[in-house]
Design an enzyme around this catalytic site. Sequence first.
Site, PDB file in Angstrom:
ATOM      1  N   GLY A   1       0.770  -1.237   0.000  1.00 24.23           N
ATOM      2  CA  GLY A   1       0.000   0.000   0.000  1.00 24.23           C
ATOM      3  C   GLY A   1       0.804   1.292   0.000  1.00 24.23           C
ATOM      4  O   GLY A   1       1.708   1.502  -0.823  1.00 24.23           O
TER       5      GLY A   1
ATOM      6  N   TYR B   1      -9.341   3.004  15.727  1.00 22.73           N
ATOM      7  CA  TYR B   1      -8.452   3.497  14.664  1.00 22.73           C
ATOM      8  C   TYR B   1      -8.380   5.029  14.705  1.00 22.73           C
ATOM      9  O   TYR B   1      -7.293   5.620  14.672  1.00 22.73           O
ATOM     10  CB  TYR B   1      -8.987   2.999  13.321  1.00 22.73           C
TER      11      TYR B   1
ATOM     12  N   LYS C   1      -5.111   7.315  15.491  1.00 19.59           N
ATOM     13  CA  LYS C   1      -4.607   8.330  14.555  1.00 19.59           C
ATOM     14  C   LYS C   1      -4.601   9.719  15.217  1.00 19.59           C
ATOM     15  O   LYS C   1      -3.731  10.542  14.935  1.00 19.59           O
ATOM     16  CB  LYS C   1      -5.457   8.355  13.278  1.00 19.59           C
TER      17      LYS C   1
ATOM     18  N   THR D   1      -5.606   0.773  -1.643  1.00 15.79           N
ATOM     19  CA  THR D   1      -4.589  -0.147  -1.113  1.00 15.79           C
ATOM     20  C   THR D   1      -5.289  -1.425  -0.649  1.00 15.79           C
ATOM     21  O   THR D   1      -6.519  -1.444  -0.507  1.00 15.79           O
ATOM     22  CB  THR D   1      -3.867   0.470   0.109  1.00 15.79           C
TER      23      THR D   1
HETATM   24  N1  LIG Z   1      -5.521   3.142   2.486  1.00 21.78           N
HETATM   25  C1  LIG Z   1      -6.146   4.183   2.991  1.00 21.78           C
HETATM   26  O1  LIG Z   1      -7.221   4.559   2.510  1.00 21.78           O
HETATM   27  C2  LIG Z   1      -5.555   4.938   4.152  1.00 21.78           C
HETATM   28  C3  LIG Z   1      -6.114   6.173   4.478  1.00 21.78           C
HETATM   29  C4  LIG Z   1      -5.594   6.894   5.539  1.00 21.78           C
HETATM   30  C5  LIG Z   1      -4.528   6.384   6.258  1.00 21.78           C
HETATM   31  N2  LIG Z   1      -4.004   5.172   5.938  1.00 21.78           N
HETATM   32  C6  LIG Z   1      -2.860   4.699   6.740  1.00 21.78           C
HETATM   33  O2  LIG Z   1      -1.769   4.445   5.906  1.00 21.78           O
HETATM   34  C7  LIG Z   1      -0.962   3.414   6.448  1.00 21.78           C
HETATM   35  C8  LIG Z   1      -0.763   2.325   5.411  1.00 21.78           C
HETATM   36  O3  LIG Z   1      -2.043   1.807   5.069  1.00 21.78           O
HETATM   37  P1  LIG Z   1      -2.272   0.912   3.764  1.00 21.78           P
HETATM   38  O4  LIG Z   1      -3.590   1.267   3.259  1.00 21.78           O
HETATM   39  O5  LIG Z   1      -1.080   0.993   2.909  1.00 21.78           O
HETATM   40  O6  LIG Z   1      -2.400  -0.538   4.454  1.00 21.78           O
HETATM   41  P2  LIG Z   1      -1.817  -1.958   4.008  1.00 21.78           P
HETATM   42  O7  LIG Z   1      -2.586  -2.938   4.827  1.00 21.78           O
HETATM   43  O8  LIG Z   1      -1.809  -2.093   2.546  1.00 21.78           O
HETATM   44  O9  LIG Z   1      -0.298  -1.908   4.521  1.00 21.78           O
HETATM   45  C9  LIG Z   1      -0.002  -1.887   5.897  1.00 21.78           C
HETATM   46  C10 LIG Z   1       1.339  -2.561   6.112  1.00 21.78           C
HETATM   47  O10 LIG Z   1       1.654  -2.486   7.523  1.00 21.78           O
HETATM   48  C11 LIG Z   1       2.267  -3.704   7.887  1.00 21.78           C
HETATM   49  N3  LIG Z   1       2.167  -3.942   9.324  1.00 21.78           N
HETATM   50  C12 LIG Z   1       1.061  -4.267  10.043  1.00 21.78           C
HETATM   51  N4  LIG Z   1       1.401  -4.481  11.329  1.00 21.78           N
HETATM   52  C13 LIG Z   1       2.736  -4.281  11.429  1.00 21.78           C
HETATM   53  C14 LIG Z   1       3.671  -4.353  12.495  1.00 21.78           C
HETATM   54  N5  LIG Z   1       3.280  -4.709  13.755  1.00 21.78           N
HETATM   55  N6  LIG Z   1       4.971  -4.064  12.265  1.00 21.78           N
HETATM   56  C15 LIG Z   1       5.372  -3.740  11.005  1.00 21.78           C
HETATM   57  N7  LIG Z   1       4.541  -3.677   9.935  1.00 21.78           N
HETATM   58  C16 LIG Z   1       3.232  -3.929  10.148  1.00 21.78           C
HETATM   59  C17 LIG Z   1       1.512  -4.752   7.072  1.00 21.78           C
HETATM   60  O11 LIG Z   1       2.239  -5.979   6.984  1.00 21.78           O
HETATM   61  C18 LIG Z   1       1.358  -4.046   5.736  1.00 21.78           C
HETATM   62  O12 LIG Z   1       2.439  -4.335   4.866  1.00 21.78           O
HETATM   63  C19 LIG Z   1      -1.678   2.930   7.706  1.00 21.78           C
HETATM   64  O13 LIG Z   1      -1.127   3.565   8.839  1.00 21.78           O
HETATM   65  C20 LIG Z   1      -3.104   3.396   7.475  1.00 21.78           C
HETATM   66  O14 LIG Z   1      -3.801   3.569   8.677  1.00 21.78           O
HETATM   67  C21 LIG Z   1      -4.487   4.436   4.898  1.00 21.78           C
END
Ligand SMILES: NC(=O)c1ccc[n+]([C@@H]2O[C@H](COP(=O)([O-])OP(=O)(O)OC[C@H]3O[C@@H](n4cnc5c(N)ncnc54)[C@H](O)[C@@H]3O)[C@@H](O)[C@H]2O)c1
Length: 257
Positions: free
Chosen positions: A19, A153, A157, A190
């Site tokens: 992601g 969550y 955040k 993602t």
């Molecule tokens: N996708 C969205 O719409 C969105 C929006 C706002 C914020 N976010 C934030 O962006 C960040 C990435 O989200 P994403 O959508 O890419 O999610 P994703 O699930 O695609 O990727 C998250 C990654 O974090 C890793 N992870 C989980 N627990 C872990 C740990 N204990 N130690 C190390 N790595 C760990 C996972 O293995 C994964 O590779 C997150 O913090 C999420 O809250 C995402």
Amino acid sequence: MAEGRVQNKVAVITGAASGLGLAAARRLAEEGARVIMADINAEAGAAEASQITGAIFVQHDVTSESSWQRLVDDVVKDFGSLDVLLNCAGIVQLASIEDTSDELWKKINAVGTDGTFYGCKHALRVMKQQGAGSIINMCSTASIQGGPFIFAYAASKSAIRGMTKSIACLCSQKGYGVRCNSIHPGNMATPMLKNMYDIVRVHDPVTADQMDAMWVGDPGDVANMVLFLASDESRAVNGAEMVVDNTATITEGFVPK
Ligand SMILES: NC(=O)c1ccc[n+]([C@@H]2O[C@H](COP(=O)([O-])OP(=O)(O)OC[C@H]3O[C@@H](n4cnc5c(N)ncnc54)[C@H](O)[C@@H]3O)[C@@H](O)[C@H]2O)c1
């Protein structure tokens, strides 16, 4: 060849196997950074890192302070500095306050809140000695708006948002030369978002149809914000919350496709 925008900077990115973290790893590497992709998922992380010139993979669990201590110390020993930390690892599980067990609360906060706290603490330890560094914390529009079914969550955040500003104030008051900013993406395409949409579709098809009609951003757009905050172009930006949501927070989420 022209210098990249983060040429030779040493950047650690957590959650880099997937992601937004993966998109940021690609973008920083393209612009000349040496990227350490840290993730708990060793199989996906190693596979992705092998495709990116200038990146390596390290297995790392952000919930463990000793893992952070080791990672930061190894990076400084092997690369000579730690210039950028992107705390991007995160997990989400849909639940209102009424359905949030103590276990779920602790699970989400262990990765988001504790993981970011440890990361910031250990990065700051070495960055202040260097007199320079950029810490970037991945927040969310959830920390601005909340939401009925993202209780833990959104709380996590919001904690990260507060940490970010407190670290930035400390660094500017003490003259550490370290900056700390947060990024607040709206919905981005993602695996995390797809998983959430799939769950909503099973339990609430009407809401799922509404969600399908709404704008979803490209992880590359968030990666460009990471690049800006990682680079010296943002040298006057400290303690800021950078929203990347195509107006979702000011239109209550109703951004058509
Ligand atoms: N996708 C969205 O719409 C969105 C929006 C706002 C914020 N976010 C934030 O962006 C960040 C990435 O989200 P994403 O959508 O890419 O999610 P994703 O699930 O695609 O990727 C998250 C990654 O974090 C890793 N992870 C989980 N627990 C872990 C740990 N204990 N130690 C190390 N790595 C760990 C996972 O293995 C994964 O590779 C997150 O913090 C999420 O809250 C995402």
